[in-house]
Every structure is written in structure tokens, then in C-alpha cells.
Design a protein around this motif. Structure first.
Motif, PDB file in Angstrom:
ATOM      1  N   SER A  18       0.841  -1.195   0.000  1.00 46.20           N
ATOM      2  CA  SER A  18       0.000   0.000   0.000  1.00 46.20           C
ATOM      3  C   SER A  18       0.877   1.246   0.000  1.00 46.20           C
ATOM      4  N   PRO A  19       0.307   2.412  -0.353  1.00 44.20           N
ATOM      5  CA  PRO A  19       1.099   3.654  -0.301  1.00 44.20           C
ATOM      6  C   PRO A  19       1.660   3.945   1.082  1.00 44.20           C
ATOM      7  N   SER A  20       0.923   3.615   2.140  1.00 43.20           N
ATOM      8  CA  SER A  20       1.437   3.841   3.496  1.00 43.20           C
ATOM      9  C   SER A  20       2.654   2.968   3.780  1.00 43.20           C
ATOM     10  N   ASP A  21       2.613   1.719   3.332  1.00 34.56           N
ATOM     11  CA  ASP A  21       3.763   0.831   3.539  1.00 34.56           C
ATOM     12  C   ASP A  21       4.982   1.310   2.757  1.00 34.56           C
ATOM     13  N   ARG A  22       4.760   1.742   1.530  1.00 34.18           N
ATOM     14  CA  ARG A  22       5.885   2.258   0.739  1.00 34.18           C
ATOM     15  C   ARG A  22       6.459   3.524   1.371  1.00 34.18           C
ATOM     16  N   LEU A  23       5.586   4.379   1.868  1.00 33.46           N
ATOM     17  CA  LEU A  23       6.058   5.605   2.498  1.00 33.46           C
ATOM     18  C   LEU A  23       6.850   5.298   3.759  1.00 33.46           C
ATOM     19  N   ARG A  24       6.395   4.322   4.547  1.00 35.23           N
ATOM     20  CA  ARG A  24       7.154   3.933   5.734  1.00 35.23           C
ATOM     21  C   ARG A  24       8.510   3.348   5.361  1.00 35.23           C
ATOM     22  N   GLY A  25       8.573   2.626   4.248  1.00 34.45           N
ATOM     23  CA  GLY A  25       9.864   2.111   3.795  1.00 34.45           C
ATOM     24  C   GLY A  25      10.830   3.229   3.420  1.00 34.45           C
TER      25      GLY A  25
ATOM     26  N   ILE B 229       1.814  10.777  -6.630  1.00 32.77           N
ATOM     27  CA  ILE B 229       1.082   9.711  -7.310  1.00 32.77           C
ATOM     28  C   ILE B 229      -0.122   9.268  -6.476  1.00 32.77           C
ATOM     29  N   THR B 230       0.049   9.206  -5.153  1.00 29.66           N
ATOM     30  CA  THR B 230      -1.046   8.755  -4.292  1.00 29.66           C
ATOM     31  C   THR B 230      -2.206   9.741  -4.274  1.00 29.66           C
ATOM     32  N   ILE B 231      -1.901  11.026  -4.226  1.00 22.92           N
ATOM     33  CA  ILE B 231      -2.952  12.040  -4.113  1.00 22.92           C
ATOM     34  C   ILE B 231      -3.481  12.451  -5.481  1.00 22.92           C
ATOM     35  N   ARG B 232      -2.598  12.680  -6.405  1.00 22.61           N
ATOM     36  CA  ARG B 232      -3.005  13.205  -7.716  1.00 22.61           C
ATOM     37  C   ARG B 232      -3.552  12.122  -8.634  1.00 22.61           C
ATOM     38  N   LYS B 233      -2.967  10.902  -8.568  1.00 19.48           N
ATOM     39  CA  LYS B 233      -3.339   9.786  -9.453  1.00 19.48           C
ATOM     40  C   LYS B 233      -3.312  10.231 -10.918  1.00 19.48           C
ATOM     41  N   PRO B 234      -2.114  10.584 -11.433  1.00 17.38           N
ATOM     42  CA  PRO B 234      -2.051  11.161 -12.783  1.00 17.38           C
ATOM     43  C   PRO B 234      -2.211  10.147 -13.910  1.00 17.38           C
ATOM     44  N   PHE B 235      -1.992   8.860 -13.644  1.00 22.36           N
ATOM     45  CA  PHE B 235      -2.045   7.852 -14.698  1.00 22.36           C
ATOM     46  C   PHE B 235      -3.101   6.802 -14.349  1.00 22.36           C
ATOM     47  N   CYS B 236      -3.251   5.862 -15.259  1.00 20.81           N
ATOM     48  CA  CYS B 236      -4.121   4.724 -14.977  1.00 20.81           C
ATOM     49  C   CYS B 236      -3.436   3.815 -13.950  1.00 20.81           C
ATOM     50  N   SER B 237      -4.179   2.854 -13.428  1.00 20.78           N
ATOM     51  CA  SER B 237      -3.649   2.018 -12.348  1.00 20.78           C
ATOM     52  C   SER B 237      -2.437   1.203 -12.793  1.00 20.78           C
ATOM     53  N   GLU B 238      -2.459   0.679 -14.002  1.00 21.68           N
ATOM     54  CA  GLU B 238      -1.329  -0.120 -14.484  1.00 21.68           C
ATOM     55  C   GLU B 238      -0.084   0.739 -14.648  1.00 21.68           C
ATOM     56  N   THR B 239      -0.235   1.949 -15.202  1.00 24.39           N
ATOM     57  CA  THR B 239       0.912   2.839 -15.369  1.00 24.39           C
ATOM     58  C   THR B 239       1.442   3.296 -14.018  1.00 24.39           C
ATOM     59  N   ARG B 240       0.540   3.558 -13.071  1.00 25.81           N
ATOM     60  CA  ARG B 240       0.991   3.950 -11.738  1.00 25.81           C
ATOM     61  C   ARG B 240       1.779   2.829 -11.074  1.00 25.81           C
ATOM     62  N   ARG B 241       1.340   1.594 -11.268  1.00 26.50           N
ATOM     63  CA  ARG B 241       2.056   0.463 -10.680  1.00 26.50           C
ATOM     64  C   ARG B 241       3.472   0.355 -11.260  1.00 26.50           C
TER      65      ARG B 241
ATOM     66  N   ASN C   9      -3.289  10.636   8.926  1.00 28.57           N
ATOM     67  CA  ASN C   9      -4.633  10.647   9.493  1.00 28.57           C
ATOM     68  C   ASN C   9      -5.581  11.498   8.663  1.00 28.57           C
ATOM     69  N   LEU C  10      -5.091  12.626   8.166  1.00 28.34           N
ATOM     70  CA  LEU C  10      -5.936  13.485   7.341  1.00 28.34           C
ATOM     71  C   LEU C  10      -6.291  12.801   6.025  1.00 28.34           C
ATOM     72  N   ILE C  11      -5.309  12.166   5.412  1.00 29.24           N
ATOM     73  CA  ILE C  11      -5.569  11.469   4.150  1.00 29.24           C
ATOM     74  C   ILE C  11      -6.518  10.288   4.380  1.00 29.24           C
ATOM     75  N   ARG C  12      -6.345   9.571   5.512  1.00 25.66           N
ATOM     76  CA  ARG C  12      -7.240   8.464   5.825  1.00 25.66           C
ATOM     77  C   ARG C  12      -8.665   8.961   6.057  1.00 25.66           C
ATOM     78  N   PHE C  13      -8.799  10.103   6.726  1.00 27.92           N
ATOM     79  CA  PHE C  13     -10.127  10.672   6.957  1.00 27.92           C
ATOM     80  C   PHE C  13     -10.785  11.047   5.639  1.00 27.92           C
ATOM     81  N   ALA C  14     -10.012  11.651   4.732  1.00 29.32           N
ATOM     82  CA  ALA C  14     -10.577  12.031   3.431  1.00 29.32           C
ATOM     83  C   ALA C  14     -10.975  10.801   2.626  1.00 29.32           C
ATOM     84  N   THR C  15     -10.163   9.731   2.699  1.00 26.53           N
ATOM     85  CA  THR C  15     -10.477   8.504   1.959  1.00 26.53           C
ATOM     86  C   THR C  15     -11.740   7.844   2.505  1.00 26.53           C
ATOM     87  N   GLU C  16     -11.855   7.753   3.831  1.00 26.33           N
ATOM     88  CA  GLU C  16     -13.064   7.162   4.420  1.00 26.33           C
ATOM     89  C   GLU C  16     -14.292   8.001   4.115  1.00 26.33           C
TER      90      GLU C  16
END
Length: 368
Positions: free
Chosen positions: A5-12, A74-86, A273-280
Motif C-alpha cells: 500500500s502507499p502507506s507501507d511504501r512511504l514507511r519504507g 502519485i497517491t494524491i493526484r493519481k495522474p495515470f491509470c492504475s497499471e501505469t501507476r504500478r 490521518n488526514l488522508i485516511r479521513f478524506a479517503t473514508e
């Protein structure tokens, strides 16, 4: 990377950044030891080792910061399709590793220009008759500026994207409303998220921009003290304006290494927390939209007729009496051919029907 997930990648990324920034602070500790031990002599090997270590961890730290900014964009803007983002997410750490490897190779090429001073008290650089180290020094300066530009552009685009979405939302509300005044205020989470991103971006620019720009100055003495000097202010004997600027530029990079622990540990938790609140909140809005009246009507149309009959019987029994009374009333209103319940002799409905028929025959006989 693509499955996490983006959170796991960010923690890495933050874990790698913590180790690198700790190395930057250890280099600052070594500088401090040389300052507190003014009579401790240096040699060429120690000067070159400190040059490679300090500049290498600085460019690595700035590159990891640029990877974090790309990941957030990439997480917030999502500029590409899911495959390109991956694919882009998978290519980002690989590209960063190659970029850091090339820059560290350029730093190693510059080692031949680093030497110890004549009195053995400081490290100096000299480009006399050495064109390759000078070109490598400019490539290193360009690398610092490229990383800083990536960080600035990504955070600027994130803030621009968030504000543009809110502007479009407010315009839609105003277009559908008869009141021309603004009816939508900027949400609190949006203001806090924008402020947190702006703080992080401005902090990195302030800490890295002076050093990135000063590396393009062609003055040999400035480059020597900025990138190779161990004891600043000429071992506290000369406090000119230029040396103060070099001291501030060098100190800001260490401040960035220390401040990353705050921005990416404390403030990043608030931002998550703010991003999680917006997503929920967005998920709840999507689910409420999916449960619309048209969806309920379509679900009612899919209910079989037998379930509708049972529902009507249970509804009657809950209002007027028991289940048996409602079933008996429906049985008396239907014909024997159409009713399947009357053909069951042992059922209570069949017994009740026979009793009602016998009672009717007796009343008819009395009347006759």
C-alpha cells in the motif's frame, strides 16, 4: 513495491531516510570533534574519506526526499491509470538507485582534487590541471538542483490539485444554487493537509537551496570550504561574510537531516490521518450514492412472487392477529382449485376449511 500500500511504501522510504540522516548527523559529529580538538592533525586519506561520505549521504538523503514527494504526488493526484501507476511506483526506487550510483561515482572522481592543507589543519580542493574533477563537480551540483526541483514541483502540484478540486466543487454548488454567494467553505482537513505539505516543501527548499546554488560558484576557495572543509572559519580565525554564508549553507543541510525526524515522524502521522479521513469520507459518500432509491426499486423487482405473498401474510398477522388467522382468511377468499394448502388433509388450514364447510351445510339444512 506494487503489491504494498502507499502507506507501507512511504514507511519504507522514511526508514531508509532515517538511517541516511543519522549518517549525516554522524558526519556533523566528526566535524564537531575536529573543532573541539583544534590541534588534531588531518591527512589526505581522512579528508577524502570525509568528502565521499558527507557528499554521498547528502545526495542520497535528498534523492530519498524526492522519492517521497513522487510517491505522495502519485497517491494524491493519481495522474495515470492504475497499471501505469504500478509500473511507475516500481521504477521509482530503481531509478533513484541508479541516479545515486551515478552521482556517487562523480563524487569519487573528484577525490583526486581533495588534499590536506600545508599545515595539516584542514582539507582543501584544487582543480589545477584537472578538468575531469571540475566537470564531475558541476554534475554533482546539477544532481542536487534536480532533486530539489523534483521536490518543489511535486509538492506544488499536490497543493494545486487539492485547491483546484475544491474550486471545482464550489463552482458546481454555486451553479446549482440560486444564491450567488459562496455556500461551500474549505474543509478543515483540506486546510490542514495543504498546510502540512507546504511546510514540508518550504522546509526542504530553505535547507537545500543555498548549498545547491553555491556549488555553481566557480570560486575555488568557496568550493573548497563548502564541500571539503572540515574546520570552518579557518579554524575560528577568520569570520568574514563569505565564511558565514558557507557556514549557514552547510549547517542548513544538517538541520534538514535533524528536521526530517520531526516532519516525517510526527507531522507525517497527522498527514496520514488526514488522508485516511478524506479517503473514508469519500468511501462513505460512494456507498450512500450506491444505495439510492432506484437501486432499492430494482432490488424489490428482483424479489420472487412467493416471497411477496409470505411478506404480505406476515404483515397482516403482525397487524390483525396471528399467522393462522391471516392464512385462513386468505384461504376462504380463494377457490379450492387455486389453493394448494386445502389439498393437504392434515394441515391446520385444511381442518379449518372442512369445519367451515360442514358448518355452512348445517346452516343450509336448517334453513331448508
Amino acid at each position: 513495491m506494487s503489491r504494498s500500500s502507499p502507506s507501507d511504501r512511504l514507511r519504507g522510504y522514511i526508514s531508509v531516510l532515517a538511517v541516511i540522516d543519522l549518517t549525516v548527523l554522524m558526519a556533523l559529529l566528526v566535524r564537531s570533534l575536529y573543532h573541539f580538538l583544534p590541534h588534531f592533525m588531518l591527512d589526505t586519506s581522512s579528508c577524502r574519506a570525509m568528502f565521499v561520505l558527507e557528499n554521498g549521504v547528502k545526495i542520497t538523503s535528498l534523492t530519498v526526499l524526492s522519492c517521497i514527494s513522487i510517491e505522495r504526488y502519485i497517491t494524491i493526484r493519481k495522474p495515470f491509470c492504475s497499471e501505469t501507476r504500478r509500473k511507475f511506483v516500481n521504477a521509482t526506487p530503481l531509478g533513484a538507485f541508479i541516479f545515486v550510483g551515478v552521482v556517487i561515482a562523480a563524487i569519487v572522481v573528484q577525490v583526486t582534487s581533495v588534499n590536506v592543507s600545508t599545515d595539516g589543519m584542514n582539507c582543501v580542493r584544487s582543480y589545477r590541471g584537472k578538468a575531469t574533477p571540475r566537470v564531475a563537480a558541476y554534475l554533482t551540483a546539477v544532481a542536487f538542483l534536480v532533486d530539489l526541483t523534483i521536490i518543489s514541483v511535486n509538492y506544488f502540484q499536490i497543493v494545486r490539485h487539492v485547491r483546484r478540486k475544491f474550486t471545482k466543487r464550489r463552482a458546481r454548488v454555486q451553479a446549482n444554487s440560486r444564491v450567488r454567494e459562496s455556500l461551500v467553505n474549505e474543509p478543515r482537513y483540506m486546510r490542514e493537509m495543504t498546510a502540512a505539505i507546504i511546510r514540508v516543501g518550504v522546509f526542504h527548499v530553505i535547507c537545500w537551496l543555498p548549498m545547491s546554488l553555491m556549488q555553481f560558484i566557480p570560486d575555488n576557495s568557496i568550493q573548497s570550504e563548502l564541500t571539503a572543509g572540515i574546520r570552518l572559519f579557518s579554524n575560528f580565525r577568520e569570520f568574514s561574510f563569505t565564511r558565514w554564508i558557507i557556514f549557514i549553507a552547510t549547517l542548513l543541510t544538517s538541520v534538514n537531516a535533524a528536521g526530517d525526524w520531526i516532519f516525517y515522524a510526527v507531522m507525517n502521522r497527522d498527514l496520514r490521518n488526514l488522508i485516511r479521513f478524506a479517503t473514508e469520507r469519500r468511501k462513505r459518500s460512494t456507498m450512500s450514492h450506491a444505495a439510492s432509491p432506484s437501486t432499492n426499486r430494482s432490488l424489490r423487482q428482483q424479489v420472487p412472487p412467493s416471497m411477496k405473498v409470505l411478506h404480505s401474510i406476515s404483515y397482516r398477522s403482525s397487524i390483525g392477529g396471528s399467522m393462522d388467522d391471516a392464512a385462513g382468511a386468505s384461504f376462504l377468499q380463494s377457490s379450492p382449485k387455486e389453493s394448494t394448502v386445502s389439498q393437504e388433509p392434515n394441515s391446520p388450514y385444511g381442518v379449518r376449511a372442512k369445519i367451515s364447510i360442514l358448518t355452512r351445510k348445517e346452516s343450509d339444512g336448517d334453513m331448508v
